[in-house]
Enzyme design. Structure first.
Site, PDB file in Angstrom:
ATOM      1  N   LYS A  20       0.848  -1.200   0.000  1.00 55.64           N
ATOM      2  CA  LYS A  20       0.000   0.000   0.000  1.00 55.64           C
ATOM      3  C   LYS A  20       0.889   1.258   0.000  1.00 55.64           C
ATOM      4  O   LYS A  20       1.961   1.228  -0.597  1.00 55.64           O
ATOM      5  CB  LYS A  20      -0.980  -0.050   1.177  1.00 55.64           C
ATOM      6  CG  LYS A  20      -1.779  -1.361   1.185  1.00 55.64           C
ATOM      7  CD  LYS A  20      -2.966  -1.358   2.094  1.00 55.64           C
ATOM      8  CE  LYS A  20      -3.688  -2.690   1.996  1.00 55.64           C
ATOM      9  NZ  LYS A  20      -4.913  -2.743   2.782  1.00 55.64           N
ATOM     10  N   GLU A 112      -9.574  -0.260  -1.922  1.00 54.71           N
ATOM     11  CA  GLU A 112      -9.216   1.135  -1.630  1.00 54.71           C
ATOM     12  C   GLU A 112      -9.254   1.997  -2.896  1.00 54.71           C
ATOM     13  O   GLU A 112      -9.473   3.201  -2.823  1.00 54.71           O
ATOM     14  CB  GLU A 112      -7.841   1.178  -0.931  1.00 54.71           C
ATOM     15  CG  GLU A 112      -7.957   0.668   0.507  1.00 54.71           C
ATOM     16  CD  GLU A 112      -6.784  -0.125   1.024  1.00 54.71           C
ATOM     17  OE1 GLU A 112      -5.666   0.032   0.500  1.00 54.71           O
ATOM     18  OE2 GLU A 112      -6.991  -0.925   1.961  1.00 54.71           O
ATOM     19  N   GLU A 182     -11.180 -10.184  -1.448  1.00 54.35           N
ATOM     20  CA  GLU A 182     -10.857  -9.416  -0.248  1.00 54.35           C
ATOM     21  C   GLU A 182     -12.127  -8.791   0.317  1.00 54.35           C
ATOM     22  O   GLU A 182     -12.545  -7.710  -0.129  1.00 54.35           O
ATOM     23  CB  GLU A 182      -9.865  -8.295  -0.586  1.00 54.35           C
ATOM     24  CG  GLU A 182      -8.522  -8.792  -1.055  1.00 54.35           C
ATOM     25  CD  GLU A 182      -7.407  -7.807  -0.727  1.00 54.35           C
ATOM     26  OE1 GLU A 182      -6.435  -8.220  -0.099  1.00 54.35           O
ATOM     27  OE2 GLU A 182      -7.527  -6.617  -1.084  1.00 54.35           O
TER      28      GLU A 182
HETATM   29  O1  LIG Z   1      -5.991  -5.079   1.535  1.00 54.04           O
HETATM   30  C1  LIG Z   1      -5.278  -6.022   1.820  1.00 54.04           C
HETATM   31  C2  LIG Z   1      -4.300  -6.550   0.866  1.00 54.04           C
HETATM   32  O2  LIG Z   1      -4.485  -6.025  -0.411  1.00 54.04           O
HETATM   33  C3  LIG Z   1      -5.367  -6.655   3.153  1.00 54.04           C
HETATM   34  O3  LIG Z   1      -4.807  -5.800   4.088  1.00 54.04           O
HETATM   35  P1  LIG Z   1      -4.516  -6.347   5.580  1.00 54.04           P
HETATM   36  O4  LIG Z   1      -3.750  -7.646   5.416  1.00 54.04           O
HETATM   37  O5  LIG Z   1      -3.709  -5.279   6.227  1.00 54.04           O
HETATM   38  O6  LIG Z   1      -5.857  -6.586   6.202  1.00 54.04           O
END
Ligand SMILES: O=C(CO)COP(=O)(O)O
Length: 271
Positions: A20, A112, A182
């Protein structure tokens, strides 16, 4: 290609780390170096389990240099790409640039991006096609928010996204696709979907791919689960029949933790 631990045809498990908007280009190199050393110390067999990282765009040139210079077997990709190839699109990144930087993969439609950047399924379908135009494999992210999960329409919602985002792909293209389920309510919340939830959705996605393309294509597509994956829960999720990998956010920023997820098979063996 090897047989994955869960006995699935010959789909090589893919453990992917989405950094990210974390790690500047200096921090990114240190993280990748530590990850490579940890996996090399553990004699990780990359032909059994593939590892990939998705750093910010500004890290990619450094990552490419390190991977090439040290001959690392770790794949990498961008977190997004433009649906266009070039031109007056300030701030956007072409799939062509990602290809030139040695990116094997690109994330498309992360929740996101869908929420913060309001990317529609129409745009995401164009981005998936742009990835193929530039020989970069899309890792298409789909999944439902909490309200939809509570209403019980999560499978239908997720399959609607899938259908819209892969529309118009050839069977040959679809066979290369990676799909990451996800559930938004499980991202960064510590709330992990149970292995049965991951399996339920991955089985539904595979059935849908059979409908849309054919069984051969559906058997080749790798399906990942993402959302609060850690070394302590990864092995149980990866044991599920239709789950071929995980997309890891927060835990991929810790090289020891991420290496442990990549080495999930050793956890299966020891119990
Ligand atoms: O959005 C994610 C991976 O693309 C998942 O994030 P987390 O593993 O921090 O929950």
């Amino acid at each position: 290609m090897t047989t994955s631990t869960n006995g699935n045809f010959d789909r090589t498990p893919l453990i992917a780390g989405n950094w990210k908007m974390n790690m500047d280009h200096v921090q990114g190199i240190t993280l990748l170096q530590k990850l490579a050393w940890t996996l090399s110390d553990a004699k990780h067999d990359y032909s059994r389990v593939e590892a990939a990282v998705f750093p910010p765009f500004t890290d990619l040139r450094g990552v490419q240099t390190l991977v090439q210079g040290d001959e690392l077997d770790i794949a990498y990709g961008g977190q997004d790409l433009s649906q266009f190839d070039s031109g007056a699109y300030t701030g956007d990144i072409s799939g062509q640039f990602l290809n030139k930087l040695g990116c094997k993969y690109v994330l498309v439609g992360h929740s996101e991006r869908r929420t913060i950047h309001a990317e529609s399924d129409e745009v995401l379908n164009a981005k998936v096609k742009a990835a193929y135009r530039h020989n970069v494999i899309p890792v298409l992210c789909v999944g439902e928010g909490l309200e939809i999960r509570q209403a019980g329409t999560h499978v239908q919602h997720t399959l609607d996204q899938l259908r819209a985002d892969v529309e118009g792909l050839t069977a040959e293209q679809a066979a290369e696709l990676v799909v990451a389920y996800e559930p938004v309510w499980a991202i960064g919340t510590g709330e992990v979907a149970g292995p049965e939830d991951a399996q339920e959705m991955c089985a539904a996605i595979r059935a849908e791919l059979t409908e849309l393309f054919d069984a051969d294509v559906a058997a080749k597509v790798r399906l990942l689960y993402g959302g609060s994956v850690k070394a302590s829960n990864a092995a149980a999720i990866l044991k599920e029949r239709d789950v071929d990998g995980v997309l890891v956010g927060g835990a991929s920023l810790d090289p020891a933790e991420f290496a442990n997820i990549v080495r999930f098979e050793s956890h299966l063996v020891t119990g």
